[in-house]
Design a protein around this motif. Sequence first.
Motif, PDB file in Angstrom:
ATOM      1  N   TYR A 202       0.809  -1.221   0.000  1.00  0.00           N
ATOM      2  CA  TYR A 202       0.000   0.000   0.000  1.00  0.00           C
ATOM      3  C   TYR A 202       0.845   1.276   0.000  1.00  0.00           C
ATOM      4  N   ARG A 203       2.159   1.153   0.281  1.00  0.00           N
ATOM      5  CA  ARG A 203       3.063   2.311   0.264  1.00  0.00           C
ATOM      6  C   ARG A 203       3.869   2.389  -1.017  1.00  0.00           C
ATOM      7  N   GLY A 204       3.720   1.381  -1.895  1.00  0.00           N
ATOM      8  CA  GLY A 204       4.506   1.334  -3.123  1.00  0.00           C
ATOM      9  C   GLY A 204       5.842   0.636  -2.954  1.00  0.00           C
ATOM     10  N   VAL A 205       6.039  -0.075  -1.844  1.00  0.00           N
ATOM     11  CA  VAL A 205       7.277  -0.788  -1.563  1.00  0.00           C
ATOM     12  C   VAL A 205       7.195  -2.187  -2.180  1.00  0.00           C
ATOM     13  N   SER A 206       8.298  -2.655  -2.802  1.00  0.00           N
ATOM     14  CA  SER A 206       8.345  -3.999  -3.385  1.00  0.00           C
ATOM     15  C   SER A 206       8.322  -5.043  -2.283  1.00  0.00           C
ATOM     16  N   VAL A 207       7.373  -5.995  -2.396  1.00  0.00           N
ATOM     17  CA  VAL A 207       7.191  -7.003  -1.356  1.00  0.00           C
ATOM     18  C   VAL A 207       6.968  -8.387  -1.950  1.00  0.00           C
ATOM     19  N   PHE A 208       7.269  -9.392  -1.125  1.00  0.00           N
ATOM     20  CA  PHE A 208       6.852 -10.772  -1.340  1.00  0.00           C
ATOM     21  C   PHE A 208       5.560 -10.902  -0.553  1.00  0.00           C
ATOM     22  N   ALA A 209       4.516 -11.514  -1.129  1.00  0.00           N
ATOM     23  CA  ALA A 209       3.233 -11.568  -0.430  1.00  0.00           C
ATOM     24  C   ALA A 209       2.487 -12.859  -0.724  1.00  0.00           C
ATOM     25  N   ALA A 210       1.657 -13.251   0.220  1.00  0.00           N
ATOM     26  CA  ALA A 210       0.712 -14.352   0.055  1.00  0.00           C
ATOM     27  C   ALA A 210      -0.662 -13.809   0.416  1.00  0.00           C
ATOM     28  N   THR A 211      -1.662 -14.182  -0.372  1.00  0.00           N
ATOM     29  CA  THR A 211      -3.006 -13.657  -0.145  1.00  0.00           C
ATOM     30  C   THR A 211      -4.007 -14.777   0.078  1.00  0.00           C
ATOM     31  N   ALA A 212      -5.090 -14.429   0.765  1.00  0.00           N
ATOM     32  CA  ALA A 212      -6.200 -15.353   0.993  1.00  0.00           C
ATOM     33  C   ALA A 212      -7.476 -14.536   1.118  1.00  0.00           C
ATOM     34  N   TYR A 213      -8.602 -15.209   0.977  1.00  0.00           N
ATOM     35  CA  TYR A 213      -9.903 -14.559   1.097  1.00  0.00           C
ATOM     36  C   TYR A 213     -10.790 -15.408   1.999  1.00  0.00           C
ATOM     37  N   LEU A 214     -11.467 -14.766   2.939  1.00  0.00           N
ATOM     38  CA  LEU A 214     -12.395 -15.448   3.837  1.00  0.00           C
ATOM     39  C   LEU A 214     -13.820 -15.093   3.409  1.00  0.00           C
ATOM     40  N   PRO A 215     -14.451 -15.920   2.575  1.00  0.00           N
ATOM     41  CA  PRO A 215     -15.758 -15.564   2.027  1.00  0.00           C
ATOM     42  C   PRO A 215     -16.868 -15.434   3.073  1.00  0.00           C
ATOM     43  N   GLU A 216     -16.764 -16.154   4.178  1.00  0.00           N
ATOM     44  CA  GLU A 216     -17.799 -16.097   5.212  1.00  0.00           C
ATOM     45  C   GLU A 216     -17.963 -14.700   5.788  1.00  0.00           C
ATOM     46  N   VAL A 217     -16.886 -13.937   5.816  1.00  0.00           N
ATOM     47  CA  VAL A 217     -16.932 -12.587   6.384  1.00  0.00           C
ATOM     48  C   VAL A 217     -16.511 -11.515   5.386  1.00  0.00           C
ATOM     49  N   GLY A 218     -16.167 -11.926   4.166  1.00  0.00           N
ATOM     50  CA  GLY A 218     -15.795 -10.963   3.134  1.00  0.00           C
ATOM     51  C   GLY A 218     -14.502 -10.223   3.422  1.00  0.00           C
ATOM     52  N   VAL A 219     -13.535 -10.905   4.008  1.00  0.00           N
ATOM     53  CA  VAL A 219     -12.267 -10.279   4.394  1.00  0.00           C
ATOM     54  C   VAL A 219     -11.121 -10.835   3.553  1.00  0.00           C
ATOM     55  N   GLY A 220     -10.317  -9.926   3.015  1.00  0.00           N
ATOM     56  CA  GLY A 220      -9.092 -10.298   2.322  1.00  0.00           C
ATOM     57  C   GLY A 220      -7.925 -10.208   3.282  1.00  0.00           C
ATOM     58  N   ILE A 221      -6.977 -11.132   3.136  1.00  0.00           N
ATOM     59  CA  ILE A 221      -5.780 -11.161   3.979  1.00  0.00           C
ATOM     60  C   ILE A 221      -4.566 -11.154   3.067  1.00  0.00           C
ATOM     61  N   ALA A 222      -3.588 -10.326   3.393  1.00  0.00           N
ATOM     62  CA  ALA A 222      -2.311 -10.330   2.683  1.00  0.00           C
ATOM     63  C   ALA A 222      -1.202 -10.302   3.734  1.00  0.00           C
ATOM     64  N   VAL A 223      -0.325 -11.272   3.652  1.00  0.00           N
ATOM     65  CA  VAL A 223       0.842 -11.303   4.532  1.00  0.00           C
ATOM     66  C   VAL A 223       2.032 -10.992   3.642  1.00  0.00           C
ATOM     67  N   LEU A 224       2.814  -9.985   4.049  1.00  0.00           N
ATOM     68  CA  LEU A 224       3.892  -9.549   3.165  1.00  0.00           C
ATOM     69  C   LEU A 224       5.152  -9.172   3.913  1.00  0.00           C
ATOM     70  N   GLU A 225       6.238  -9.168   3.133  1.00  0.00           N
ATOM     71  CA  GLU A 225       7.546  -8.748   3.649  1.00  0.00           C
ATOM     72  C   GLU A 225       8.301  -8.070   2.517  1.00  0.00           C
ATOM     73  N   LYS A 226       9.059  -7.048   2.876  1.00  0.00           N
ATOM     74  CA  LYS A 226       9.857  -6.350   1.863  1.00  0.00           C
ATOM     75  C   LYS A 226      10.808  -7.316   1.179  1.00  0.00           C
ATOM     76  N   LEU A 227      10.890  -7.216  -0.152  1.00  0.00           N
ATOM     77  CA  LEU A 227      11.793  -8.082  -0.911  1.00  0.00           C
ATOM     78  C   LEU A 227      13.238  -7.915  -0.467  1.00  0.00           C
ATOM     79  N   LYS A 228      13.670  -6.686  -0.210  1.00  0.00           N
ATOM     80  CA  LYS A 228      15.075  -6.451   0.139  1.00  0.00           C
ATOM     81  C   LYS A 228      15.462  -7.064   1.475  1.00  0.00           C
ATOM     82  N   ASP A 229      14.457  -7.426   2.315  1.00  0.00           N
ATOM     83  CA  ASP A 229      14.749  -8.020   3.618  1.00  0.00           C
ATOM     84  C   ASP A 229      14.766  -9.544   3.598  1.00  0.00           C
ATOM     85  N   LEU A 230      14.429 -10.138   2.469  1.00  0.00           N
ATOM     86  CA  LEU A 230      14.422 -11.586   2.360  1.00  0.00           C
ATOM     87  C   LEU A 230      15.796 -12.113   1.999  1.00  0.00           C
TER      88      LEU A 230
END
Length: 192
Positions: free
Chosen positions: A160-188
Motif C-alpha cells: 500500500y506504500r509502493g514498496v516492493s514485497v513478497f506476499a501471500a493472499t487469501a480470502y475469507l468468504p464467510e466474512v468478506g475479508v481479504g488477507i495479505a501477509v507480506l515482507e519487503k523483498l530487500k529483507d528476504l
Amino acid sequence: MCVIEFSRDRIGLTICDANFEAISIVQSDGTIVLSEYKEHPLPINFKPQTTFQFIYDEQGTLHLQLTGPFTLGNETLGYAVAHMKAHHITKIATDYTGLGESGETLLAKEAGDGNAIFIAPLRFSEAARWGNTVPKDQLNVPITQALQQNEEVFTDAQDYRGVSVFAATAYLPEVGVGIAVLEKLKDLDYKF
C-alpha cells in the motif's frame, strides 16, 4: 452467550459473554425496540438481513456488528443487532512474530466503491484507522488481489506504500475479508 428472555410482562436482555458489548432488538426499519442501554453505545449500521460488519467507534477501536432476524414461522418479527469487541482481530494483524522488521499482515474488506478498506492497524502507517483505502484498480497491490479472491503467492508485488514485497493472499468468504501477509523483498534472504 447472550440470553433474551420473553414473558408476557417483560422482554429482557442479558449479556453473559465478555466479548459482547451491546445487544439491541430493532424493527425492520432500524428503530430500536429494546436495548440494555437507553441509547446504544455504538452506531448501528443496520441492514434488514443477516450481516457481519466491522465498525469503528469514535476512539478508533474496531468492533464487530452481527445482525440476524427473529422469525416466527416464515414471518420476520425484527432483528437482533449485537456488537462485539474485535481485539482478537487487531491482535492477529499486529502480531509480527516471524515477519521480521518489515513484514505485516493486512486485513481489509471491500468498500462500497469496490476499493479495499483496511479493518486493522497497519504497521507502517501512523494514520492506520478505518478509512485507509487502496483503489480497486491497483491490481499490483496484494490486498486488492485478496479481495478479488485470488489466493496466490506474489514474488514481486507492491504494498500500500509502493514498496516492493513478497506476499501471500487469501480470502475469507464467510466474512468478506481479504488477507495479505507480506515482507519487503530487500529483507528476504531468498532471491527469486
